[in-house]
Design a protein around this motif. Structure first.
Motif, PDB file in Angstrom:
ATOM      1  N   UNK A 313      20.303 -59.823 -32.968  1.00  0.00           N
ATOM      2  CA  UNK A 313      21.506 -59.225 -32.058  1.00  0.00           C
ATOM      3  C   UNK A 313      22.542 -59.122 -32.422  1.00  0.00           C
ATOM      4  N   UNK A 314      23.231 -60.149 -33.171  1.00  0.00           N
ATOM      5  CA  UNK A 314      24.633 -60.182 -33.528  1.00  0.00           C
ATOM      6  C   UNK A 314      24.801 -59.083 -34.521  1.00  0.00           C
ATOM      7  N   UNK A 318      27.104 -55.751 -34.622  1.00  0.00           N
ATOM      8  CA  UNK A 318      28.149 -54.859 -35.367  1.00  0.00           C
ATOM      9  C   UNK A 318      28.068 -53.640 -35.421  1.00  0.00           C
ATOM     10  N   UNK A 319      27.229 -52.963 -34.977  1.00  0.00           N
ATOM     11  CA  UNK A 319      27.017 -51.288 -35.108  1.00  0.00           C
ATOM     12  C   UNK A 319      27.288 -50.780 -33.600  1.00  0.00           C
ATOM     13  N   UNK A 320      26.774 -51.470 -32.415  1.00  0.00           N
ATOM     14  CA  UNK A 320      26.804 -50.914 -31.326  1.00  0.00           C
ATOM     15  C   UNK A 320      27.224 -52.374 -30.636  1.00  0.00           C
ATOM     16  N   UNK A 321      28.376 -52.412 -30.088  1.00  0.00           N
ATOM     17  CA  UNK A 321      28.965 -53.721 -29.660  1.00  0.00           C
ATOM     18  C   UNK A 321      28.406 -53.816 -28.136  1.00  0.00           C
ATOM     19  N   UNK A 322      27.971 -52.753 -27.557  1.00  0.00           N
ATOM     20  CA  UNK A 322      27.682 -53.111 -26.092  1.00  0.00           C
ATOM     21  C   UNK A 322      25.940 -53.099 -25.980  1.00  0.00           C
ATOM     22  N   UNK A 323      25.394 -53.386 -27.198  1.00  0.00           N
ATOM     23  CA  UNK A 323      23.754 -53.458 -27.075  1.00  0.00           C
ATOM     24  C   UNK A 323      23.407 -54.698 -26.117  1.00  0.00           C
ATOM     25  N   UNK A 324      22.543 -54.474 -25.425  1.00  0.00           N
ATOM     26  CA  UNK A 324      22.205 -55.632 -24.589  1.00  0.00           C
ATOM     27  C   UNK A 324      20.342 -55.774 -24.611  1.00  0.00           C
ATOM     28  N   UNK A 325      20.075 -56.877 -25.165  1.00  0.00           N
ATOM     29  CA  UNK A 325      18.601 -57.028 -25.194  1.00  0.00           C
ATOM     30  C   UNK A 325      17.724 -57.644 -24.428  1.00  0.00           C
ATOM     31  N   UNK A 326      18.620 -57.707 -23.042  1.00  0.00           N
ATOM     32  CA  UNK A 326      17.895 -58.120 -21.901  1.00  0.00           C
ATOM     33  C   UNK A 326      17.438 -59.655 -21.832  1.00  0.00           C
ATOM     34  N   UNK A 327      16.337 -59.679 -20.888  1.00  0.00           N
ATOM     35  CA  UNK A 327      15.689 -61.048 -20.887  1.00  0.00           C
ATOM     36  C   UNK A 327      14.366 -61.056 -20.296  1.00  0.00           C
ATOM     37  N   UNK A 337      21.494 -64.781 -32.446  1.00  0.00           N
ATOM     38  CA  UNK A 337      20.247 -65.050 -33.409  1.00  0.00           C
ATOM     39  C   UNK A 337      18.854 -64.535 -33.233  1.00  0.00           C
ATOM     40  N   UNK A 338      18.792 -64.281 -32.047  1.00  0.00           N
ATOM     41  CA  UNK A 338      17.352 -63.767 -31.593  1.00  0.00           C
ATOM     42  C   UNK A 338      17.306 -62.368 -32.111  1.00  0.00           C
ATOM     43  N   UNK A 339      16.198 -61.849 -32.494  1.00  0.00           N
ATOM     44  CA  UNK A 339      15.916 -60.514 -32.993  1.00  0.00           C
ATOM     45  C   UNK A 339      16.423 -59.263 -32.047  1.00  0.00           C
ATOM     46  N   UNK A 340      17.136 -58.347 -32.420  1.00  0.00           N
ATOM     47  CA  UNK A 340      17.409 -57.491 -31.577  1.00  0.00           C
ATOM     48  C   UNK A 340      16.080 -56.646 -30.802  1.00  0.00           C
ATOM     49  N   UNK A 341      16.115 -56.270 -29.466  1.00  0.00           N
ATOM     50  CA  UNK A 341      14.799 -55.689 -29.035  1.00  0.00           C
ATOM     51  C   UNK A 341      15.495 -54.590 -28.056  1.00  0.00           C
ATOM     52  N   UNK A 342      14.650 -53.882 -27.411  1.00  0.00           N
ATOM     53  CA  UNK A 342      14.928 -52.698 -26.616  1.00  0.00           C
ATOM     54  C   UNK A 342      15.698 -51.679 -27.783  1.00  0.00           C
ATOM     55  N   UNK A 343      15.300 -51.384 -28.615  1.00  0.00           N
ATOM     56  CA  UNK A 343      15.484 -50.398 -29.739  1.00  0.00           C
ATOM     57  C   UNK A 343      14.412 -49.474 -30.011  1.00  0.00           C
TER      58      UNK A 343
END
Length: 521
Positions: A313-314, A318-327, A337-343
């Motif tokens: 996620x971090x 850096x590319x899309x500051x507003x990204x939210x991986x939800x819960x 440090x969790x993997x980015x999701x919802x991509x």
């Protein structure tokens, strides 16, 4: 055979088949079956292919739809969101034009929003605005706005958070400028168009940036992987066997490779994967294999560089500051440090293109092909798991898998048959996604190649026995197309946590179990 006799024979065949379909309904094998047997849905569809106007088959499909409508209403009444989402997904497949589908989906969405708003307000009352462990009022309200872009209560909640930071910053201006700066920085995130923001930034010596309110894009509610039997009966956790862990696994012996390359913008580390040939897919004897994993002997790949972890996620922010991986079920998937999701596939490729532009042609970044991914995951092993098929109790030391911990939230069927349908009989310590690099790597030094989250590849999905060529190349984005995802995830059954396992995912998919890693060329 004359036409009259042929028609009579067809009628007899359909009567026999319809009786079989009805038996499936009686056994509640509606749309899924843990043992891979025919389901009522498949059976009735087959009848309609032979007789498109068959009234009994149409009525049978309607009966299946009514089951899912009932179970959805029941799950909503009990606030069991994962079950409700699952049954809605199945209802949409069986009866996409059902009048009940839209109303149930709206009810699901509204109840989820109402439940979230209660949590948001509790966070706000406890002053968990933007910091703290787990979810905050800010992240919670943003989640609401992803489900309902015009929700007045969520917008009012964010405005109240902004005013709180404005009040605190103003009070600390002369007493504690450092603390005031912290509050103003948070105000800039929550309300970049706040009328007093620029004045406060100037007064504190902060950079004044013209910003606009971030656009909130509505997304579909997360739908869990098929985790429940059609009879709506979850596995009883108390009936699970007691697991005694064996001697801890030893770290793998890493193969001698070139020195890893550290990408200096995001901190991603890339490992050089040497060229080689391997048996792509799985042999017919492999436990838990799927029919689309036809073995392609001696498939060869060129050398390439692959990131040793999934993008976090971090790093993505850096590319899309507003990204939210939800819960997921109240547990955050959005920690740094969790993997980015919802991509989606396009989101992952956009991140790769952003890195390519940064290096101005020196390097090119992309998603791996399916062949590259599986070759890298195996790291020289021909077994289903790179930690060894004879050491399955060690799975939780190498991967964030569907295990005893995950099973509490994702009760798959038939725990006793865990290798095919259930969970690994161990506990990796994580109920949802784990921070990247928490487990032992494979022999190439790659982390989380199995488990944690599924990963996008750039290869189109080909279910045929001649899929080797397709798996070795990337495909351009095409409307309504699909790509192969690999690796399984923390809440998917153990049969998906294999190097050969694959799944066709629509390129627009954004969900809680799907992330990516990159190739550098």
């Amino acid at each position: 055979m004359n036409s009259v006799a042929q028609a009579a024979d067809t009628s007899t065949t359909l009567t026999t088949q319809l009786a079989r379909c009805q038996a499936h309904v009686a056994a509640q094998r509606l749309l899924t079956d843990t043992q891979g047997r025919e389901t009522a849905y498949d059976c009735y569809r087959d009848v309609l292919q032979q007789d498109s106007e068959n009234a009994a088959a149409k009525a049978g499909l309607q009966t299946i739809a009514e089951h899912y409508q009932h179970w959805t209403r029941q799950a909503l009444a009990q606030q069991q969101w994962t079950k409700a989402a699952l049954y809605l997904e199945r209802l949409a497949k069986v009866a996409p034009d059902s009048p009940a589908l839209h109303s149930l989906h709206q009810q699901y969405r509204q109840q989820q929003v109402d439940n979230l708003l209660t949590s948001c307000q509790a966070h706000q009352a406890a002053k968990r605005l933007m910091t703290g462990v787990g979810e905050t009022a800010y992240s919670c309200y943003r989640h609401v706005l992803k489900l309902d872009t015009d929700n007045a209560k969520a917008k009012a909640g964010l405005a109240a958070i902004a005013e709180q930071y404005y009040t605190w910053a103003t009070a600390k201006l002369s007493q504690d400028p450092a603390q005031a700066k912290s509050y103003v920085e948070r105000l800039a995130v929550v309300a970049p168009n706040h009328p007093e923001l620029a004045r406060l930034q100037t007064q504190l010596g902060l950079t004044v940036q013209a910003q606009s309110t971030p656009t909130v894009v509505e997304q579909a509610a997360p739908v869990a992987e098929t985790a429940l039997a059609d009879n709506n009966t979850p596995t009883d956790a108390s009936a699970m066997p007691t697991v005694v862990m064996p001697t801890p696994a030893t770290p793998p012996k890493l193969r001698k490779l070139e020195q890893p390359w550290l990408e200096d913008l995001t901190g991603l580390q890339f490992v050089h994967i040497p060229k080689g040939c391997f048996d792509f897919g799985s042999p017919k004897t492999e436990q838990g294999r799927f029919s689309d994993e036809a073995l392609v002997p001696e498939l060869c790949v060129k050398s390439f560089w692959l990131s040793d972890s999934e993008v976090s996620n971090a790093q993505y922010r850096l590319f899309r500051a507003e990204h939210y991986s939800q819960h997921y079920l109240g547990q955050s998937l959005d920690q740094a440090q969790q993997p980015v999701v919802y991509v989606s596939l396009a989101d992952a490729q956009a991140f790769a293109d952003w890195l390519t532009r940064y290096y101005k042609g020196q390097f090119h970044f992309r998603l791996p092909t399916e062949a590259e991914w599986e070759y890298a995951a195996r790291a020289g092993s021909a077994q289903a798991h790179y930690w060894g098929d004879d050491k399955l109790y060690h799975a939780c030391q190498f991967a964030n898998t569907h295990d005893l911990n995950s099973l509490q939230n994702n009760p798959f069927d038939e725990f006793s048959d865990w290798q095919k349908n259930g969970a690994f009989p161990c506990d990796d310590g994580f109920a949802v996604t784990a921070p990247v690099k928490q487990f032992y790597p494979n022999a190439f030094g790659l982390y989380d190649m199995l488990g944690n989250v599924w990963e996008w590849t750039c290869s189109a999905y080909d279910p045929s026995q001649h899929r080797g060529e397709t798996a070795q190349r990337c495909n351009d984005l095409l409307p309504a197309d699909k790509r192969v995802i690999k690796g399984g995830a923390w809440n998917f059954r153990s049969r998906f946590i294999r190097a050969a396992a694959r799944y066709p995912e629509p390129i627009s998919k954004q969900t809680h179990y799907l992330g990516f890693r990159l190739v550098r060329e």
